[in-house]
Write a protein that holds these residues in place. Structure first.
Motif, PDB file in Angstrom:
ATOM      1  N   PHE A 115       0.859  -1.187   0.000  1.00 19.30           N
ATOM      2  CA  PHE A 115       0.000   0.000   0.000  1.00 19.30           C
ATOM      3  C   PHE A 115       0.896   1.238   0.000  1.00 19.30           C
ATOM      4  O   PHE A 115       1.686   1.420   0.924  1.00 19.30           O
ATOM      5  N   PRO A 116       0.777   2.088  -1.040  1.00 18.19           N
ATOM      6  CA  PRO A 116       1.715   3.214  -1.160  1.00 18.19           C
ATOM      7  C   PRO A 116       1.550   4.270  -0.068  1.00 18.19           C
ATOM      8  O   PRO A 116       2.494   4.970   0.258  1.00 18.19           O
ATOM      9  N   HIS A 117       0.346   4.359   0.490  1.00 11.22           N
ATOM     10  CA  HIS A 117       0.085   5.401   1.496  1.00 11.22           C
ATOM     11  C   HIS A 117       0.387   4.926   2.916  1.00 11.22           C
ATOM     12  O   HIS A 117       0.088   5.611   3.879  1.00 11.22           O
ATOM     13  N   MET A 118       0.939   3.728   3.028  1.00  9.24           N
ATOM     14  CA  MET A 118       1.270   3.190   4.357  1.00  9.24           C
ATOM     15  C   MET A 118       2.770   2.974   4.467  1.00  9.24           C
ATOM     16  O   MET A 118       3.420   2.583   3.495  1.00  9.24           O
ATOM     17  N   THR A 119       3.295   3.167   5.667  1.00 10.42           N
ATOM     18  CA  THR A 119       4.720   2.903   5.906  1.00 10.42           C
ATOM     19  C   THR A 119       4.974   1.389   5.861  1.00 10.42           C
ATOM     20  O   THR A 119       4.026   0.592   5.853  1.00 10.42           O
ATOM     21  N   ALA A 120       6.261   1.036   5.872  1.00  5.53           N
ATOM     22  CA  ALA A 120       6.626  -0.378   5.918  1.00  5.53           C
ATOM     23  C   ALA A 120       5.937  -1.048   7.103  1.00  5.53           C
ATOM     24  O   ALA A 120       5.310  -2.112   6.972  1.00  5.53           O
ATOM     25  N   LEU A 121       6.027  -0.391   8.264  1.00  5.21           N
ATOM     26  CA  LEU A 121       5.423  -0.947   9.481  1.00  5.21           C
ATOM     27  C   LEU A 121       3.912  -1.141   9.319  1.00  5.21           C
ATOM     28  O   LEU A 121       3.361  -2.201   9.653  1.00  5.21           O
ATOM     29  N   GLN A 122       3.243  -0.118   8.782  1.00  8.53           N
ATOM     30  CA  GLN A 122       1.779  -0.209   8.612  1.00  8.53           C
ATOM     31  C   GLN A 122       1.405  -1.297   7.605  1.00  8.53           C
ATOM     32  O   GLN A 122       0.418  -2.008   7.793  1.00  8.53           O
ATOM     33  N   ALA A 127      -2.515  -6.878   7.746  1.00  9.59           N
ATOM     34  CA  ALA A 127      -3.272  -8.138   7.732  1.00  9.59           C
ATOM     35  C   ALA A 127      -3.496  -8.718   9.134  1.00  9.59           C
ATOM     36  O   ALA A 127      -4.613  -9.159   9.442  1.00  9.59           O
ATOM     37  N   PRO A 128      -2.470  -8.729   9.996  1.00  8.55           N
ATOM     38  CA  PRO A 128      -2.743  -9.220  11.354  1.00  8.55           C
ATOM     39  C   PRO A 128      -3.892  -8.458  12.032  1.00  8.55           C
ATOM     40  O   PRO A 128      -4.717  -9.068  12.716  1.00  8.55           O
ATOM     41  N   VAL A 129      -3.957  -7.129  11.819  1.00 11.26           N
ATOM     42  CA  VAL A 129      -5.017  -6.334  12.452  1.00 11.26           C
ATOM     43  C   VAL A 129      -6.361  -6.573  11.756  1.00 11.26           C
ATOM     44  O   VAL A 129      -7.371  -6.855  12.402  1.00 11.26           O
ATOM     45  N   GLN A 130      -6.351  -6.477  10.408  1.00 11.18           N
ATOM     46  CA  GLN A 130      -7.627  -6.555   9.680  1.00 11.18           C
ATOM     47  C   GLN A 130      -8.158  -7.980   9.561  1.00 11.18           C
ATOM     48  O   GLN A 130      -9.361  -8.202   9.659  1.00 11.18           O
ATOM     49  N   VAL A 131      -7.277  -8.939   9.333  1.00 19.96           N
ATOM     50  CA  VAL A 131      -7.736 -10.313   9.091  1.00 19.96           C
ATOM     51  C   VAL A 131      -7.791 -11.113  10.392  1.00 19.96           C
ATOM     52  O   VAL A 131      -8.770 -11.805  10.663  1.00 19.96           O
ATOM     53  N   ALA A 139       0.293  -6.295  17.170  1.00 20.48           N
ATOM     54  CA  ALA A 139       0.599  -6.350  15.733  1.00 20.48           C
ATOM     55  C   ALA A 139       1.837  -5.506  15.416  1.00 20.48           C
ATOM     56  O   ALA A 139       2.670  -5.885  14.588  1.00 20.48           O
ATOM     57  N   ARG A 140       1.958  -4.382  16.107  1.00 21.21           N
ATOM     58  CA  ARG A 140       3.109  -3.510  15.911  1.00 21.21           C
ATOM     59  C   ARG A 140       4.396  -4.216  16.319  1.00 21.21           C
ATOM     60  O   ARG A 140       5.395  -4.192  15.597  1.00 21.21           O
ATOM     61  N   GLU A 141       4.356  -4.872  17.466  1.00 23.76           N
ATOM     62  CA  GLU A 141       5.540  -5.608  17.940  1.00 23.76           C
ATOM     63  C   GLU A 141       5.917  -6.725  16.974  1.00 23.76           C
ATOM     64  O   GLU A 141       7.085  -6.939  16.654  1.00 23.76           O
ATOM     65  N   LEU A 142       4.886  -7.431  16.508  1.00 22.29           N
ATOM     66  CA  LEU A 142       5.106  -8.520  15.553  1.00 22.29           C
ATOM     67  C   LEU A 142       5.711  -7.975  14.250  1.00 22.29           C
ATOM     68  O   LEU A 142       6.671  -8.530  13.707  1.00 22.29           O
ATOM     69  N   ALA A 143       5.148  -6.858  13.767  1.00 23.82           N
ATOM     70  CA  ALA A 143       5.617  -6.275  12.501  1.00 23.82           C
ATOM     71  C   ALA A 143       7.072  -5.810  12.628  1.00 23.82           C
ATOM     72  O   ALA A 143       7.867  -5.996  11.700  1.00 23.82           O
ATOM     73  N   ILE A 144       7.420  -5.224  13.762  1.00 21.98           N
ATOM     74  CA  ILE A 144       8.815  -4.803  13.980  1.00 21.98           C
ATOM     75  C   ILE A 144       9.729  -6.022  13.937  1.00 21.98           C
ATOM     76  O   ILE A 144      10.770  -6.025  13.277  1.00 21.98           O
ATOM     77  N   LYS A 145       9.295  -7.091  14.595  1.00 25.23           N
ATOM     78  CA  LYS A 145      10.098  -8.319  14.629  1.00 25.23           C
ATOM     79  C   LYS A 145      10.299  -8.875  13.207  1.00 25.23           C
ATOM     80  O   LYS A 145      11.414  -9.244  12.822  1.00 25.23           O
TER      81      LYS A 145
END
Ligand code: ADP
Ligand code: MG
Length: 265
Positions: A115-122, A127-131, A139-145
């Motif tokens: 998604f171009p309007h979202m950062t790498a982290l976002q 998907a973890p948040v929405q799905v 989800a943030r901690e997981l995405a950072i990892k």
């Protein structure tokens, strides 16, 4: 009891049996058999149009089979025909079963489609948040990892346009990993990249393999196949023409595979 001469209790990660796929009159896959063992890397090679992407899309249920069967973790996905003649009937999975099977698979495409309007982290959290309805903090901690896992711990707040193609593909890999799949499917993950960016993506894939991830990789990177693959499969014309350990790249037996290798090496 040894595992080598007994199948009891042994479940392949993926087992494709006589898989057929047709689009109207176009018969794209003509009876593909393939077994992928857990924790192994299978590299699929083959010319354009041989049905490699179609096969991955079937495994991920982005397409439906027209014949044969695919099992993931010993469970049938999609649907299959049972019985014969007039007694033939379709056995299907319900939506919940499809979703459960699909959740075991992560897929990475040639085009990263971040998604171009979202950062790498976002992008990785999405998907973890929405799905999965995961809590945002978790989800943030997981995405950072996962971004650290692909070497992008320093690029969390960059937008796709601020990242190179290789970095964007690594974000796409982190995005797939954030759904905690058991099996990763890669469809020519480096084909859209400038040559100097291919290595960083292959190196992330190599480290995933070293961690024991089960992977199917469609690629033209012969060096990667030779070094990382446990199993190499050469497809042509909708069929598996040759299959074996990575040594088949050095010693191909079928004329068609020999010819293909002469063109890509
Ligand atoms: N949705 C579709 N509708 C019709 N034909 C398709 C579709 N997807 C793929 N094909 C055809 O199936 C064949 C195999 O395609 P593909 O699986 O993409 O091959 P590969 O990934 O090996 O290049 C090609 O002839 C392609 O044109
Ligand atoms: Mg393809």
């Amino acid at each position: 009891m040894t595992a080598t001469n007994s199948n009891s209790g042994h479940v392949p990660a993926i087992e494709a049996k006589q898989v057929h796929k047709a689009y109207g009159d176009l018969h794209v896959l003509k009876g593909v058999d393939l077994t992928v063992e857990p924790g192994t890397v299978t590299v699929i090679l083959g010319p354009s149009g041989s049905g490699k992407s179609t096969f991955l899309r079937l495994i991920n249920q982005l397409e439906t089979l027209t014949g044969g069967e695919i099992d993931v973790d010993g469970e049938m996905i999609g649907y299959r025909w049972e019985g014969e003649g007039k007694k033939r009937h379709l056995q299907t999975l319900n939506d919940k079963q499809v979703a459960a099977q699909r959740a075991k698979l992560g897929m990475v495409f040639q085009k990263f489609n971040l998604f171009p309007h979202m950062t790498a982290l976002q992008n990785v959290m999405e998907a973890p948040v929405q799905v999965k309805r995961m809590d945002k903090k978790e989800a943030r901690e997981l995405a950072i990892k996962e971004l650290q896992r692909v070497g992008l711990g320093e690029r969390l707040d960059y937008y796709p346009a601020q990242l190179s193609g290789g970095q964007q593909q690594r974000v796409a890999i982190a995005r797939a990993l954030a759904m905690q799949p058991e099996i990763m499917l890669f469809d020519e993950p480096t084909s859209a990249l400038d040559p100097e960016l291919v290595g960083e993506v292959l190196s992330v894939m190599r480290s995933l393999a070293d961690e024991g991830m089960t992977m199917i990789v469609v690629t033209h990177e012969i060096g990667f196949a030779r070094e990382v693959a446990d199993q190499v499969v050469f497809m042509d014309g909708g069929k598996v023409v040759e299959q074996g350990g990575p040594e088949i790249i050095t010693n191909p037996t079928s004329p068609r595979f020999k010819e293909f290798l002469q063109h890509v090496l």
